[in-house]
Each structure stands twice: as C-alpha cells, then as structure tokens.
Design a protein around this motif. Structure first.
Motif, mmCIF file in Angstrom:
data_model
loop_
_atom_site.group_PDB
_atom_site.id
_atom_site.type_symbol
_atom_site.label_atom_id
_atom_site.label_comp_id
_atom_site.label_asym_id
_atom_site.label_seq_id
_atom_site.Cartn_x
_atom_site.Cartn_y
_atom_site.Cartn_z
ATOM 1 N N UNK A 222 -31.934 -127.183 29.546
ATOM 2 C CA UNK A 222 -32.414 -125.972 30.213
ATOM 3 C C UNK A 222 -31.607 -125.678 31.475
ATOM 4 N N UNK A 223 -31.352 -126.692 32.291
ATOM 5 C CA UNK A 223 -30.559 -126.441 33.504
ATOM 6 C C UNK A 223 -29.132 -126.047 33.132
ATOM 7 N N UNK A 224 -28.605 -126.631 32.081
ATOM 8 C CA UNK A 224 -27.268 -126.254 31.615
ATOM 9 C C UNK A 224 -27.226 -124.821 31.112
ATOM 10 N N UNK A 225 -28.268 -124.391 30.410
ATOM 11 C CA UNK A 225 -28.339 -123.011 29.926
ATOM 12 C C UNK A 225 -28.376 -122.037 31.101
ATOM 13 N N UNK A 226 -29.190 -122.367 32.102
ATOM 14 C CA UNK A 226 -29.266 -121.511 33.283
ATOM 15 C C UNK A 226 -27.906 -121.437 33.975
ATOM 16 N N UNK A 227 -27.292 -122.593 34.194
ATOM 17 C CA UNK A 227 -26.004 -122.622 34.905
ATOM 18 C C UNK A 227 -24.918 -121.887 34.131
ATOM 19 N N UNK A 228 -24.885 -122.040 32.817
ATOM 20 C CA UNK A 228 -23.886 -121.325 32.028
ATOM 21 C C UNK A 228 -24.129 -119.822 32.086
ATOM 22 N N UNK A 229 -25.399 -119.413 32.060
ATOM 23 C CA UNK A 229 -25.711 -117.998 32.228
ATOM 24 C C UNK A 229 -25.219 -117.487 33.568
ATOM 25 N N UNK B 223 -34.252 -117.868 27.648
ATOM 26 C CA UNK B 223 -34.824 -117.203 28.825
ATOM 27 C C UNK B 223 -34.128 -117.629 30.114
ATOM 28 N N UNK B 224 -33.872 -118.916 30.290
ATOM 29 C CA UNK B 224 -33.230 -119.358 31.536
ATOM 30 C C UNK B 224 -31.756 -118.961 31.566
ATOM 31 N N UNK B 225 -31.108 -118.909 30.400
ATOM 32 C CA UNK B 225 -29.721 -118.421 30.364
ATOM 33 C C UNK B 225 -29.679 -116.952 30.779
ATOM 34 N N UNK B 226 -30.638 -116.169 30.306
ATOM 35 C CA UNK B 226 -30.697 -114.757 30.691
ATOM 36 C C UNK B 226 -30.984 -114.617 32.188
ATOM 37 N N UNK B 227 -31.866 -115.463 32.708
ATOM 38 C CA UNK B 227 -32.155 -115.435 34.153
ATOM 39 C C UNK B 227 -30.907 -115.787 34.958
#
Length: 120
Positions: free
Chosen positions: A40-47, A105-109
């Motif tokens: 999840x943190x990786x998805x957010x950071x990549x986003x 959702x976190x990648x989009x955020x």
C-alpha cells in the motif's frame, strides 16, 4: 546509465522491504500485514512519483527501481497461495480484495497529491 539507475534503486527498495519484513512483527496471527502495508505504501509512493512528473532518469530510479524493489507482487501471491492451501478462505479473499482495492485508491491519492504539488 539507465540500467544502473534502475538496478541501484531496486537494490535500495529491496533492502528497505527486507528490513521492514524482518523487523515488523506479525500483529495479526495469519494476516500478512507487513506485505500488505509495504504494497500500500509503495502504491501511494508510485502514484505520487508519477504525479510529480519526474524526468526519465529520476523516474527510472524512484519509480521503476526503488518502488519496484520495495513492493512485492511475488510475496503477495505466495502468501495468498499459502492462505488458500491452509483453507483460510476468509483471510485469502480479504487480503486479495483489500490489497487491490486499497492499492488502487492510495495510488490515485498519491497521483492526485503529486499533481497538486506541481500546480501549487
């Protein structure tokens, strides 16, 4: 040069993931919480990295390298298969759906915040 940037970033990301996995306790007995949080943190950071529109060398290092080495699709699938084999179907489906649903959702955020930081 691009290969060096990706390779160095991937090594850094993998080391960070390894340390978190090694040091992080299993708070919930069978739920693979550490891998879940890493992805999840990786998805957010990549986003976010995508949203700030880095130049190619920086994107190769941060996005492809570090985030690619940090997140872990293979561990995620291994943990899913183990849950399935142990007949922990409720945990299996929860892990699967939460990882993909919250991951998107976190990648989009992250993408939104990255883009917002560029315009402000």
């Amino acid at each position: 040069m691009n290969l060096l940037l990706v390779g160095l970033g991937a090594a850094i990301g993998a080391i960070i993931r390894y340390q978190l996995t090694r040091l992080g306790p299993r708070i919930v007995s069978e739920y693979p919480l550490i891998t879940f949080l890493i992805n999840l943190t990786g998805s957010f950071c990549l986003g976010w990295v995508t949203g700030v529109e880095l130049h190619q060398p920086e994107m190769l290092f941060w996005g492809v390298g570090i985030m690619g080495g940090y997140t872990t699709f293979s561990t995620f699938n291994h943990e899913l298969s183990q849950l399935w084999l142990r007949r922990r179907y409720h945990i299996f489906f929860g892990y699967l759906l939460l990882t993909y649903g919250l991951g998107i959702m976190v990648a989009a955020a992250g993408l939104y915040l990255g883009q917002s930081s560029q315009s402000g």
